[in-house]
Enzyme design. Structure first.
Site, PDB file in Angstrom:
ATOM      1  N   GLU A   1     -18.347   7.556 -58.192  1.00 42.89           N
ATOM      2  CA  GLU A   1     -19.071   8.587 -58.945  1.00 42.89           C
ATOM      3  C   GLU A   1     -19.797   9.577 -58.036  1.00 42.89           C
ATOM      4  OE1 GLU A   1     -22.208   5.409 -58.317  1.00 42.89           O
ATOM      5  OE2 GLU A   1     -20.026   5.517 -58.534  1.00 42.89           O
TER       6      GLU A   1
ATOM      7  N   HIS B   1     -19.020   4.405 -53.717  1.00 42.79           N
ATOM      8  CA  HIS B   1     -19.399   4.890 -55.038  1.00 42.79           C
ATOM      9  C   HIS B   1     -18.427   5.987 -55.472  1.00 42.79           C
ATOM     10  CE1 HIS B   1     -23.366   2.966 -55.658  1.00 42.79           C
ATOM     11  NE2 HIS B   1     -23.393   2.938 -54.336  1.00 42.79           N
TER      12      HIS B   1
ATOM     13  N   CYS C   1     -19.740  -1.131 -56.062  1.00 39.99           N
ATOM     14  CA  CYS C   1     -20.874  -1.448 -55.181  1.00 39.99           C
ATOM     15  C   CYS C   1     -21.306  -2.907 -55.404  1.00 39.99           C
ATOM     16  CB  CYS C   1     -22.013  -0.454 -55.370  1.00 39.99           C
ATOM     17  SG  CYS C   1     -23.227  -0.504 -54.019  1.00 39.99           S
TER      18      CYS C   1
END
Length: 213
Positions: free
Chosen positions: A195, A193, A85
């Site tokens: 995650e 992202h 990001c």
């Protein structure tokens, strides 16, 4: 001997979620750190980032010796590096967000506001969207092999306008084409992202952990 993965803590990253995702992807030896000496000795380096470009750049620069350690380890030693990001956006030459701010300058380009082509395109670009790898005439063994087609989770109002199209590893589309990933040699950055991207994100992190540029 297991590798040391430096997950850089500069006060502007989603560290817990990234840490947990790395473990789920099979990582061990994760050092959540703001110590330049740990970064300078790491086998892999991950720089997550959330927030405004300038604030993130200032926070990173405020850690004495951190940018020098990153330059030495990533450029000098060829250590695999992942920016996530805003961590990816900081690879650019500069960012235009609440003023103009210098980036690391590792991947030439400018980070600037996404301009919606019509009122029905909402900014920030938020939610699930495609990751479309950039076609290559010579696949080779470069960073682009880390990026596979799929869907990932995005949350950003600014985008990476890369100077050299060869540095663009993947794109997505939100009213206009946007860069999903950039990379060169041992450096890769993703706008999405991992995650938060469930199976797709974990498979990407696993490839990064196994990557030998």
């Amino acid at each position: 001997m297991s590798e040391t993965i430096a997950l850089i803590d500069f006060g502007a990253g989603n560290l817990r979620s990234v840490h947990n995702a790395l473990i789920a992807a099979g990582a061990s030896g994760i050092a959540v750190t703001n110590d330049p000496d740990v970064v300078a000795a790491a086998d892999r380096i991950i720089l997550p980032g959330v927030g405004a470009f300038g604030a993130c750049r200032d926070a990173l620069a405020a850690i004495d010796g951190m940018i020098a350690a990153l330059d030495e380890r990533v450029h000098g030693k060829g250590t695999p590096f992942l920016g996530i990001c805003v961590g990816m956006q900081l690879l650019a030459d500069k960012g235009i967000e609440f003023g103009e701010h210098q980036g690391l300058g590792w991947i030439n380009g400018t980070v600037q506001a996404i301009e919606a082509p019509s009122a029905d395109i909402k900014i920030p670009h938020m939610g699930w969207n495609d990751v479309t790898p950039t076609p290559r005439s010579d696949p080779g063994e470069g960073a682009h092999n880390l990026i596979l087609a799929g869907e990932a989770y995005y949350l950003h109002g600014y985008h990476f306008d890369a100077t050299n199209t060869d540095d663009i590893l993947a794109t997505t589309h939100h009213g206009v084409p946007l860069v999903s990933a950039v990379g060169r040699d041992n450096i890769v950055g993703v706008q999405f992202h991992p995650e938060k991207s469930q199976a797709y994100g974990l498979s990407f992190l696993k490839r990064f952990l196994e990557w030998k540029p």
